[in-house]
Design a protein around this motif. Structure first.
Motif, PDB file in Angstrom:
ATOM      1  N   LYS A  67       0.838  -1.198   0.000  1.00 43.29           N
ATOM      2  CA  LYS A  67       0.000   0.000   0.000  1.00 43.29           C
ATOM      3  C   LYS A  67       0.876   1.252   0.000  1.00 43.29           C
ATOM      4  CE  LYS A  67      -3.677  -1.056   2.126  1.00 43.29           C
ATOM      5  NZ  LYS A  67      -4.499  -1.379   3.329  1.00 43.29           N
ATOM      6  N   ILE A  68       1.872   1.261   0.869  1.00 45.61           N
ATOM      7  CA  ILE A  68       2.774   2.405   0.956  1.00 45.61           C
ATOM      8  C   ILE A  68       3.497   2.631  -0.368  1.00 45.61           C
ATOM      9  CG2 ILE A  68       4.920   3.236   1.989  1.00 45.61           C
ATOM     10  CD1 ILE A  68       4.046   1.967   4.598  1.00 45.61           C
ATOM     11  N   ALA A  69       3.943   1.541  -0.958  1.00 43.20           N
ATOM     12  CA  ALA A  69       4.686   1.658  -2.207  1.00 43.20           C
ATOM     13  C   ALA A  69       3.761   1.998  -3.375  1.00 43.20           C
ATOM     14  CB  ALA A  69       5.423   0.354  -2.489  1.00 43.20           C
ATOM     15  N   GLY A  70       2.466   1.748  -3.200  1.00 38.96           N
ATOM     16  CA  GLY A  70       1.519   2.018  -4.271  1.00 38.96           C
ATOM     17  C   GLY A  70       1.510   0.945  -5.344  1.00 38.96           C
ATOM     18  N   VAL A  71       1.779  -0.273  -4.933  1.00 36.42           N
ATOM     19  CA  VAL A  71       1.722  -1.391  -5.880  1.00 36.42           C
ATOM     20  C   VAL A  71       0.959  -2.541  -5.223  1.00 36.42           C
ATOM     21  CG1 VAL A  71       3.930  -0.779  -6.931  1.00 36.42           C
ATOM     22  CG2 VAL A  71       3.866  -2.397  -5.038  1.00 36.42           C
ATOM     23  N   SER A  72       0.830  -3.648  -5.922  1.00 34.26           N
ATOM     24  CA  SER A  72       0.110  -4.780  -5.343  1.00 34.26           C
ATOM     25  C   SER A  72       1.053  -5.700  -4.574  1.00 34.26           C
ATOM     26  CB  SER A  72      -0.564  -5.581  -6.448  1.00 34.26           C
ATOM     27  OG  SER A  72       0.407  -6.372  -7.097  1.00 34.26           O
ATOM     28  N   LYS A  73       0.473  -6.516  -3.725  1.00 37.85           N
ATOM     29  CA  LYS A  73       1.251  -7.502  -2.985  1.00 37.85           C
ATOM     30  C   LYS A  73       2.133  -8.343  -3.915  1.00 37.85           C
ATOM     31  CE  LYS A  73      -0.808 -10.401  -0.242  1.00 37.85           C
ATOM     32  NZ  LYS A  73      -1.846 -11.247   0.413  1.00 37.85           N
ATOM     33  N   SER A  74       1.519  -8.786  -4.989  1.00 31.69           N
ATOM     34  CA  SER A  74       2.252  -9.675  -5.895  1.00 31.69           C
ATOM     35  C   SER A  74       3.470  -8.975  -6.474  1.00 31.69           C
ATOM     36  CB  SER A  74       1.353 -10.117  -7.031  1.00 31.69           C
ATOM     37  OG  SER A  74       0.045 -10.197  -6.600  1.00 31.69           O
ATOM     38  N   ALA A  75       3.311  -7.726  -6.769  1.00 29.89           N
ATOM     39  CA  ALA A  75       4.441  -6.984  -7.321  1.00 29.89           C
ATOM     40  C   ALA A  75       5.594  -7.014  -6.331  1.00 29.89           C
ATOM     41  CB  ALA A  75       4.028  -5.551  -7.619  1.00 29.89           C
ATOM     42  N   VAL A  76       5.252  -6.805  -5.065  1.00 32.09           N
ATOM     43  CA  VAL A  76       6.285  -6.810  -4.031  1.00 32.09           C
ATOM     44  C   VAL A  76       6.940  -8.177  -3.954  1.00 32.09           C
ATOM     45  CG1 VAL A  76       6.748  -6.540  -1.582  1.00 32.09           C
ATOM     46  CG2 VAL A  76       5.084  -5.054  -2.706  1.00 32.09           C
ATOM     47  N   SER A  77       6.115  -9.199  -3.909  1.00 30.92           N
ATOM     48  CA  SER A  77       6.648 -10.554  -3.851  1.00 30.92           C
ATOM     49  C   SER A  77       7.559 -10.816  -5.044  1.00 30.92           C
ATOM     50  CB  SER A  77       5.492 -11.552  -3.830  1.00 30.92           C
ATOM     51  OG  SER A  77       5.998 -12.849  -3.935  1.00 30.92           O
ATOM     52  N   ARG A  78       7.119 -10.400  -6.194  1.00 27.55           N
ATOM     53  CA  ARG A  78       7.936 -10.634  -7.395  1.00 27.55           C
ATOM     54  C   ARG A  78       9.241  -9.868  -7.334  1.00 27.55           C
ATOM     55  NH1 ARG A  78       2.688 -10.388 -10.163  1.00 27.55           N
ATOM     56  NH2 ARG A  78       2.192 -12.563 -10.595  1.00 27.55           N
ATOM     57  N   TYR A  79       9.174  -8.686  -6.764  1.00 25.23           N
ATOM     58  CA  TYR A  79      10.397  -7.896  -6.631  1.00 25.23           C
ATOM     59  C   TYR A  79      11.453  -8.688  -5.863  1.00 25.23           C
ATOM     60  CZ  TYR A  79      13.596  -4.288  -5.048  1.00 25.23           C
ATOM     61  OH  TYR A  79      14.724  -3.562  -4.777  1.00 25.23           O
ATOM     62  N   PHE A  80      11.005  -9.331  -4.789  1.00 26.17           N
ATOM     63  CA  PHE A  80      11.960 -10.047  -3.949  1.00 26.17           C
ATOM     64  C   PHE A  80      12.282 -11.446  -4.467  1.00 26.17           C
ATOM     65  CE2 PHE A  80      10.589  -6.898  -0.792  1.00 26.17           C
ATOM     66  CZ  PHE A  80      11.824  -6.477  -0.346  1.00 26.17           C
ATOM     67  N   ASN A  81      11.525 -11.906  -5.457  1.00 26.16           N
ATOM     68  CA  ASN A  81      11.782 -13.241  -5.959  1.00 26.16           C
ATOM     69  C   ASN A  81      12.173 -13.254  -7.428  1.00 26.16           C
ATOM     70  OD1 ASN A  81      11.084 -15.010  -3.518  1.00 26.16           O
ATOM     71  ND2 ASN A  81       9.412 -13.546  -3.621  1.00 26.16           N
ATOM     72  N   ASN A  82      11.293 -13.682  -8.278  1.00 27.80           N
ATOM     73  CA  ASN A  82      11.715 -13.845  -9.660  1.00 27.80           C
ATOM     74  C   ASN A  82      11.941 -12.542 -10.430  1.00 27.80           C
ATOM     75  OD1 ASN A  82       9.079 -13.040  -9.952  1.00 27.80           O
ATOM     76  ND2 ASN A  82       8.356 -15.165 -10.056  1.00 27.80           N
ATOM     77  N   GLY A  83      11.369 -11.451  -9.923  1.00 31.37           N
ATOM     78  CA  GLY A  83      11.676 -10.171 -10.528  1.00 31.37           C
ATOM     79  C   GLY A  83      10.996  -9.903 -11.867  1.00 31.37           C
ATOM     80  N   TYR A  84       9.933 -10.634 -12.088  1.00 29.21           N
ATOM     81  CA  TYR A  84       9.147 -10.448 -13.301  1.00 29.21           C
ATOM     82  C   TYR A  84       8.317  -9.184 -13.143  1.00 29.21           C
ATOM     83  CZ  TYR A  84       7.982 -13.471 -17.277  1.00 29.21           C
ATOM     84  OH  TYR A  84       7.888 -14.057 -18.506  1.00 29.21           O
ATOM     85  N   LEU A  85       8.888  -8.024 -13.455  1.00 28.59           N
ATOM     86  CA  LEU A  85       8.290  -6.783 -12.977  1.00 28.59           C
ATOM     87  C   LEU A  85       8.641  -5.600 -13.885  1.00 28.59           C
ATOM     88  CD1 LEU A  85       6.604  -6.267 -10.462  1.00 28.59           C
ATOM     89  CD2 LEU A  85       8.692  -5.534  -9.305  1.00 28.59           C
ATOM     90  N   ALA A  86       7.660  -4.700 -14.054  1.00 27.40           N
ATOM     91  CA  ALA A  86       7.913  -3.499 -14.846  1.00 27.40           C
ATOM     92  C   ALA A  86       8.849  -2.550 -14.093  1.00 27.40           C
ATOM     93  CB  ALA A  86       6.605  -2.789 -15.155  1.00 27.40           C
ATOM     94  N   GLU A  87       9.633  -1.826 -14.878  1.00 28.25           N
ATOM     95  CA  GLU A  87      10.656  -0.976 -14.285  1.00 28.25           C
ATOM     96  C   GLU A  87      10.090   0.076 -13.332  1.00 28.25           C
ATOM     97  OE1 GLU A  87      13.693  -1.645 -14.247  1.00 28.25           O
ATOM     98  OE2 GLU A  87      14.199   0.182 -13.122  1.00 28.25           O
ATOM     99  N   ASP A  88       8.963   0.687 -13.687  1.00 32.75           N
ATOM    100  CA  ASP A  88       8.435   1.758 -12.838  1.00 32.75           C
ATOM    101  C   ASP A  88       8.008   1.242 -11.461  1.00 32.75           C
ATOM    102  OD1 ASP A  88       6.531   0.318 -14.250  1.00 32.75           O
ATOM    103  OD2 ASP A  88       5.008   1.877 -13.984  1.00 32.75           O
ATOM    104  N   LYS A  89       7.420   0.083 -11.450  1.00 34.43           N
ATOM    105  CA  LYS A  89       7.019  -0.497 -10.163  1.00 34.43           C
ATOM    106  C   LYS A  89       8.243  -0.847  -9.343  1.00 34.43           C
ATOM    107  CE  LYS A  89       2.720  -2.006 -11.885  1.00 34.43           C
ATOM    108  NZ  LYS A  89       1.485  -2.665 -11.572  1.00 34.43           N
ATOM    109  N   ARG A  90       9.213  -1.376 -10.047  1.00 33.07           N
ATOM    110  CA  ARG A  90      10.457  -1.724  -9.362  1.00 33.07           C
ATOM    111  C   ARG A  90      11.007  -0.512  -8.609  1.00 33.07           C
ATOM    112  NH1 ARG A  90      13.652  -5.786  -9.952  1.00 33.07           N
ATOM    113  NH2 ARG A  90      12.484  -6.558 -11.747  1.00 33.07           N
ATOM    114  N   GLN A  91      10.994   0.605  -9.275  1.00 33.46           N
ATOM    115  CA  GLN A  91      11.536   1.814  -8.646  1.00 33.46           C
ATOM    116  C   GLN A  91      10.668   2.279  -7.488  1.00 33.46           C
ATOM    117  OE1 GLN A  91      12.649   4.818 -11.429  1.00 33.46           O
ATOM    118  NE2 GLN A  91      14.234   3.480 -12.312  1.00 33.46           N
ATOM    119  N   LEU A  92       9.362   2.181  -7.685  1.00 37.57           N
ATOM    120  CA  LEU A  92       8.435   2.532  -6.608  1.00 37.57           C
ATOM    121  C   LEU A  92       8.757   1.719  -5.357  1.00 37.57           C
ATOM    122  CD1 LEU A  92       6.667   4.616  -7.809  1.00 37.57           C
ATOM    123  CD2 LEU A  92       4.843   2.935  -8.105  1.00 37.57           C
ATOM    124  N   ILE A  93       8.977   0.442  -5.580  1.00 34.31           N
ATOM    125  CA  ILE A  93       9.251  -0.462  -4.460  1.00 34.31           C
ATOM    126  C   ILE A  93      10.583  -0.129  -3.806  1.00 34.31           C
ATOM    127  CG2 ILE A  93       9.774  -2.870  -3.874  1.00 34.31           C
ATOM    128  CD1 ILE A  93       7.693  -3.679  -5.998  1.00 34.31           C
TER     129      ILE A  93
END
Lengths: 328, 328
Positions: free
Chosen positions: A8-34
DNA sequence: CTGAAAGCGCTAACAG
DNA sequence: CTGTTAGCGCTTTCAG
């Protein structure tokens, strides 16, 4: 802070966060938000929660008999080095030479507490056998070799043989021996066998009174040396199963005015610091303790990741460090 | 095997099983049913799943600079002893003297990975300060004392003072000093201060050329001793900040034919094994490393359980082990 | 004293 | 590439 709150704080979904820390299947803008949100909050995922889902603990259990023994400490240092490099952590158990504890903790680890176990073996009882067989996680044994298990061990026999031969080749005729309990297959039995083999080849028979068993302690080496060296005829060379024992023996010689190496050659095994600073620098065998830790950790990690179950035994070579205590 | 499956086998409900392992609010017959099923299946609850609910890991992180240093190993042994008695386990990090790693792991532990941290401190940078302040779990520092933190430390200054005074009282007039980096507040600064205090009281001024800084190594002690002892006039007593350094110094003396203690008295600090077997048995101070580990673990556990947040500093006493290297 | 049920924080399959 | 959702194995109310 949990993943939902953080998302919520980062402004993304739970899955995005999980993906950031794991497989990293993620758009660049979300990555930066996180990334920005992490900096702000210091969030990091709960290891237990991850573990409960993935069954991976990133933890390796290490069971050892005595942390303050230089050899154990060096092996553990090697293990730690590799493990931390690979993102694993080390769960340490010091059994204080109580092998019931060894079994107890092996059993505790058997469940999913750790991804694998490294056992710095001392003795090997049927109890060990049976617990080890029930283990569902990979185990590597360091310092002893047992068929059917993954082991990294030292050439205890070879080292003892080479050391003894060295003294015999220099003209010793009356050898003496201070060993450790035969329950310890490596330091007790193997080293004794190496010693005996060299004697046999030289056609020398060891007199009963020139044989002793000491504990893994300087003081004990001192006492046994005193006992043996007061027997007549006095031996002219002394093989000690460990550097600590040899250090004790040297101490006695110093006190008793026995001239090492001229009257008596002495050697130990292990290349501990003690040998360098003893009254007479000690001839010994360097067994590569740290390397065995490194190799054991690598072996374990490879079994964990490849689920490769053919047991292997790796025997490390040794080097003789020839010093004054055997010079002639 | 999970709790539901196990409960089914035992013929009781999930809650009953949970209660069995926790508060034990349970009828006798169910208790027996469960016990029997445990024997049959070997079931034990998943630590991670427990942790995720209770926030208790039963894990203590231990961060140390060098496992193969005898003092560290002894402290850790003390910690391990207490921890395992109380049902805690030990997550070990060896930083290999890299204090960035110290901070890094402190930070890693900051989250809910462990219930508390014991830090065998070496240096103390502003970075340490800031990470330490952010810690939300209890921390105990061993070996150094910092206001505002829980510490268990040794009387480094007192020991150095007593040792130096001992040599001075025996008639030494020309002291020399081999210390370690002042970044290490305990072994570097405090021991130096104790040494200086004894000199000041005796009205002796230390000559610049009789001062050296060594690493925590025998070899380094050897080199620095060589450097210092070749200066004229030669000192008549030598204080070394650690036994390892002193052992190196003794080695040099032996080689160079310097008569210890008659020409030169030598002492170390720490009462390591090295001191007992050196060419001349070393006078040193026993600092109670193992005890400090024991006390640190107890302190941590009490902070964890009582949530007691008034920081305390415990300073352990020392004993002088007077041996031949200072006998006159 | 007991069982049902609601989550703990996370990952991974699934359907977009 | 992304969000929704269903659990992972356990503890802990809550209502019996």
């Amino acid at each position: 802070m949990n993943i939902s709150e953080f998302a919520k704080i980062a402004g993304v979904s739970k899955s995005a966060v999980s993906r950031y820390f794991n497989n990293g299947y993620l758009a660049e803008d979300k990555r930066q938000l996180i990334e920005k949100a992490i900096e702000k909050t210091g969030y990091s995922p709960s290891v237990s929660a991850q573990n409960i889902r993935t069954k991976v603990t990133k933890l390796v259990g290490v069971i050892l008999p005595k942390l303050s023994s230089e050899s154990c400490a060096r092996v553990t240092e090697g293990i730690s080095e590799v493990l931390s490099e690979e993102g694993y952590e080390l769960l340490l158990v010091n059994t204080a030479n109580d092998y019931h504890k060894e079994v107890e903790y092996l059993d505790l680890f058997r469940q999913n507490r750790v991804d694998g176990v490294i056992l710095l073996a001392s003795v090997f009882t049927p109890l060990h056998q049976s617990v080890l067989n029930k283990m569902r996680i990979p185990v590597v044994i360091v310092g002893q070799s047992y068929k059917g298990y993954n082991c990294v061990c030292h050439d205890d026999r070879g080292a003892a043989y080479a050391l003894t031969k060295l003294m015999l080749d220099k003209g010793a005729k009356q050898p003496a021996y201070i060993g450790v309990t035969l329950e310890d297959k490596a330091a007790g039995e193997e080293r004794r066998n190496g010693f005996k083999k060299a004697l046999a080849e030289a056609g020398i028979i060891l007199s009963e009174k020139h044989k002793a068993v000491a504990e893994f302690k300087i003081q004990s080496g001192y006492e046994q040396a005193k006992r043996i060296l007061s027997k007549k005829p006095r031996p002219d060379c002394l093989f000690c199963a460990t550097d600590g024992i040899a250090a004790g023996a040297l101490l006695y010689c110093h006190e008793a005015g026995i001239d090492v190496p001229n009257e008596l050659m002495v050697c130990g095994v292990g290349d501990s610091q003690l040998g360098q600073i003893a009254s007479v620098p000690l001839t010994t065998a360097h067994l590569h303790y740290k390397t065995s830790g490194v190799e054991a950790a690598r072996m374990l990690l490879s079994v964990i990741s490849r689920h490769d179950s053919v047991p292997r035994i790796m025997k490390l070579d040794f080097e003789i460090a020839e010093r004054e205590s055997t010079s002639r």
